[in-house]
Write a protein that holds these residues in place. Structure first.
Motif, mmCIF file in Angstrom:
data_model
loop_
_atom_site.group_PDB
_atom_site.id
_atom_site.type_symbol
_atom_site.label_atom_id
_atom_site.label_comp_id
_atom_site.label_asym_id
_atom_site.label_seq_id
_atom_site.Cartn_x
_atom_site.Cartn_y
_atom_site.Cartn_z
ATOM 1 N N TRP A 151 -7.429 0.821 -14.979
ATOM 2 C CA TRP A 151 -7.418 0.228 -13.677
ATOM 3 C C TRP A 151 -5.750 0.228 -12.791
ATOM 4 O O TRP A 151 -4.988 -0.231 -13.573
ATOM 5 N N SER A 167 1.674 4.128 -3.310
ATOM 6 C CA SER A 167 1.226 5.876 -3.432
ATOM 7 C C SER A 167 2.177 6.826 -2.980
ATOM 8 O O SER A 167 2.052 7.731 -2.996
ATOM 9 N N ARG A 190 -12.823 8.243 -10.447
ATOM 10 C CA ARG A 190 -12.062 7.114 -9.765
ATOM 11 C C ARG A 190 -12.874 6.418 -8.630
ATOM 12 O O ARG A 190 -13.119 6.981 -7.689
ATOM 13 N N PRO A 215 -3.888 -3.478 -7.848
ATOM 14 C CA PRO A 215 -3.788 -3.496 -6.233
ATOM 15 C C PRO A 215 -2.434 -4.135 -6.077
ATOM 16 O O PRO A 215 -2.307 -5.158 -6.467
ATOM 17 N N PRO A 218 -13.734 4.530 -5.834
ATOM 18 C CA PRO A 218 -12.993 4.206 -4.397
ATOM 19 C C PRO A 218 -12.802 2.717 -4.234
ATOM 20 O O PRO A 218 -13.304 1.846 -4.648
ATOM 21 N N PHE A 219 -11.406 2.653 -3.595
ATOM 22 C CA PHE A 219 -11.113 1.215 -3.369
ATOM 23 C C PHE A 219 -10.668 0.102 -4.578
ATOM 24 O O PHE A 219 -9.690 -0.545 -4.258
ATOM 25 N N ILE A 220 -11.457 0.248 -5.502
ATOM 26 C CA ILE A 220 -11.010 -0.691 -6.612
ATOM 27 C C ILE A 220 -10.191 0.137 -7.705
ATOM 28 O O ILE A 220 -9.670 -0.607 -8.614
ATOM 29 N N LYS A 221 -9.911 1.416 -7.629
ATOM 30 C CA LYS A 221 -9.267 2.329 -8.260
ATOM 31 C C LYS A 221 -9.327 1.975 -10.059
ATOM 32 O O LYS A 221 -8.592 1.972 -10.661
ATOM 33 N N LEU A 229 1.055 -1.279 -0.006
ATOM 34 C CA LEU A 229 -0.112 -0.084 0.054
ATOM 35 C C LEU A 229 0.618 1.411 0.142
ATOM 36 O O LEU A 229 0.659 2.354 -0.677
#
Length: 197
Positions: free
Chosen positions: A152, A14, A113, A155, A115-118, A10
């Protein structure tokens, strides 16, 4: 150990995007592999040239600067597509010829965008120019293109962005003869792979 790996993933995903709280700035560069479909005619007093259901695979590259706030994203972009030997002309004499065309688009897209799945679906418009030979000293005139797609951010894989995008445009044929007219409808669909920093 799983918590440490999750935290590192994570953090790494970022670090390069500039996150100012409400505003996110993220440059992205990548490559495309696309399928191009063409349909249209160019006619003059001497002959007719057809581009019906002509298609080819091509490659390209793009660069975007994503700027977002509260999930809404906007990105100025530049996009290049090599359309290869895509245009096959057929005249009244039943001759065929293929020409290399290069397409450069400058414009912007607007997206959201999730959220969470980007995942970011987007639409936009571009000013489109063409380089390269066409049919007997002819070329394609500059026009506007409609852009659409989705990107996408993968993650736990820092920097990697996959996507699908397309563009639609209908340029006029620019010929030395003032009596010649024509338009070519172009649809470009393809997959993208990129790096977002």
């Amino acid at each position: 150990m799983k918590k440490i790996i999750l935290a590192l993933g994570l953090t790494a995903s970022s670090i390069f995007a500039i996150d100012l709280g409400i505003v996110l700035i993220s440059p992205e560069v990548g490559a495309t592999l696309s399928y191009n479909k063409f349909n249209g005619t160019a006619s003059s007093r001497e002959e007719n040239v057809y581009f019906e259901n002509d298609s080819a695979f091509g490659a390209g590259a793009y660069a975007r600067l994503w700027i977002g706030a509260a999930g809404f994203m906007i990105a100025p972009h530049v996009k290049y597509d090599y359309l290869g030997s895509s245009f096959s002309s057929k005249t009244q004499g039943d001759k065929t010829a293929k020409q290399n065309i290069h397409n450069i688009q400058y414009g912007g897209v607007l997206g959201y965008r999730i959220p969470f799945i980007k995942l970011t679906p987007f639409v936009g418009a571009s000013y489109s120019t063409f380089k390269g030979g066409f049919i007997q000293d002819s070329s394609l005139k500059e026009t506007y293109a409609i852009n659409f797609g989705v990107r996408w951010e993968i993650p736990f894989v820092p920097f990697l962005v996959l996507g699908f995008e397309g563009s639609w445009q209908k340029p006029n044929v620019n010929t030395p003869s003032s009596t010649a007219t024509g338009r070519v409808e172009m649809l470009n669909l393809g997959g993208t792979i990129g790096l977002a920093f």
